[in-house]
Design a protein around this motif. Structure first.
Motif: not given
Length: 445
Positions: A166, A168, A291, A362-363, A366-369, A375
């Protein structure tokens, strides 16, 4: 209405992942966003699966995580117990933050219940490597779809000790209605100079709203580090020593000091900052982390006419600087020393990095996938929240969180945060930075 308010606050649960070691306490755990059920998988490549010998020998596998990762951990548990009948995966995911998790892991080890897999906050990598026995991992274990641009965030002393799961960065959210009435172009928020100019315009617009709010609990040191990095001068030197009195650090501190003059800054980003911005409409600009963005936007959008137009921007740079955001978040570490426990722990780690599991997480947050296939699965999510796509351009520039060594290195995060909070509260910036330099140098010696 009370439930709705609490739900919005809970949406920012992981907003407090600044650099990894501050509290991630959720005031309403039962209402927090959850990751949908996801199917974890492991590709049989590069030793990602445990050998038949070890699979038959290991009967118990233990994982320690912060509470916010409970859903993802359950996906890994389900995969491992189905793939290896007779195996029990014991999950402990009650820690409110990463320092608490370290304490729990240490206590469990002393009690004869050592963790095999753990979630490591990025700024606590020295603790995991030097004190908790995090093993060196190979990128070859990962799927081809894993975005290896994120791997340096999990390295300590040249070794990969935690695979980023995860990731951010800091962001700004702003009330577009308020900014437009004040004559502010949101595109001016890219630098600290632009942010302060916007704050002045809002202050003089007669709207009776606090121009800017930078929540301080756990975030102060992250602001300082991110701003200093934008001028190419991280707050930690290459030799591990602090660099808190550099011109860039002083410039960052001057900005934070000025922000404090616009009104009381929130303490906690979730229980206070997001509530003031998104519900009470008391602040025009506020700092959040990646996130918390999607859930916050969803809540505001759902208010219809009672809501407002909200915008999102990356955290500003110092004038003349360029974005080099400091990472927050965590990686997955293998702590087992026994060969077979290591093999099974590694398989669990790879399962937790399944594209389906990452996409589900992520849904919710909303961290970077960190996986390109994940993605791809999130196409609809990014159509719903196009504000998030601007952060993709920052990925190559994301900077590793400072990793403070020494027996008391784990205390640096909070100690430095206290000094930055003092600056925001009105303490002399340069004198306070000098004290912070002395204090941090003492902690890591």
């Amino acid at each position: 209405m009370a439930a709705a308010v609490t739900g919005f606050v809970a949406a920012g649960l992981l907003a407090a992942c600044g650099g990894g070691s501050d509290s991630a306490t959720d005031p309403a755990e039962s209402l927090r966003p959850t990751a949908r059920p996801a199917t974890a998988t492991v590709d049989d490549v590069n030793g990602a699966k445990a050998s038949p010998e070890c699979a038959s020998a290991v009967k118990t596998l233990r994982m320690a995580a912060v509470g916010s990762l409970n859903d993802a951990s359950k996906s890994g548990k389900a995969y491992m117990e189905k793939a290896h009948p007779g195996l029990t995966v014991e999950l402990t995911a009650t820690a409110s933050g990463y320092p608490e998790l370290v304490q729990q892991i240490s206590a469990d080890h002393a009690a004869g219940r050592p963790a095999d897999v753990a979630v490591a906050g990025f700024d606590l990598l020295p603790t995991f490597a030097d004190d908790l026995g995090a093993q060196t991992l190979s990128p070859r274990l990962l799927r081809a779809s894993y975005d290896q641009r994120f791997l340096p965030l999990g390295e300590y002393q040249g070794k990969l000790v935690a695979i980023p799961q995860q990731v951010s960065v800091l962001a700004l959210v702003y009330n577009l209605d308020v900014l437009e009435r004040a004559g502010v172009d949101p595109r001016s928020l890219t630098t600290t100079t632009g942010v302060l100019a916007a704050a002045e315009r809002v202050k003089g617009s007669g709207q009776s709203i606090q121009p800017i709010d930078l929540p301080t609990s756990g975030f102060g040191q992250w602001y300082l580090s991110t701003l200093a990095s934008s001028k190419g001068t991280p707050v930690q030197k290459a030799d591990g020593q602090p660099d808190l009195t550099s011109p860039a650090a002083r410039e960052a501190a001057a900005f934070l000091s000025k922000v404090g003059t616009y009104g009381p800054q929130s303490s906690d980003a979730t229980t206070e900052g997001l509530l003031r911005f998104g519900i009470r409409k008391e602040t025009a600009i506020s700092a959040v982390t990646l996130p918390s963005v999607a859930a916050g936007l969803r809540y505001i959008h759902d208010q219809g006419a009672q809501g407002f137009r909200v915008g999102v921007a990356p955290f500003p740079t110092l004038p003349g600087g360029s974005p080099h955001p400091v990472a927050g978040g965590n990686g997955l570490a293998v702590l087992s020393t026994d060969r077979c426990q290591q093999e099974m722990a590694t398989e669990l780690v790879v399962a937790l990095l399944s594209p389906e599991v990452l996409a589900a997480g992520t849904e919710a947050f909303s961290f970077y996938p960190v996986d390109s296939e994940a993605r791809n699965q999130l196409a609809a999510f990014y159509r719903e929240f196009p504000e998030l796509t601007q952060f993709d351009a920052l990925i190559p520039e994301i900077t590793q969180a400072p990793t403070w060594g020494g027996e008391r290195g784990g205390e640096v995060h909070d100690a430095l945060n206290e000094e930055v909070v003092a600056i925001i509260g009105g303490a002399d910036p340069n004198a306070t930075l000098a004290e912070a330099q002395r204090k941090v140098a003492g902690l890591i010696s």
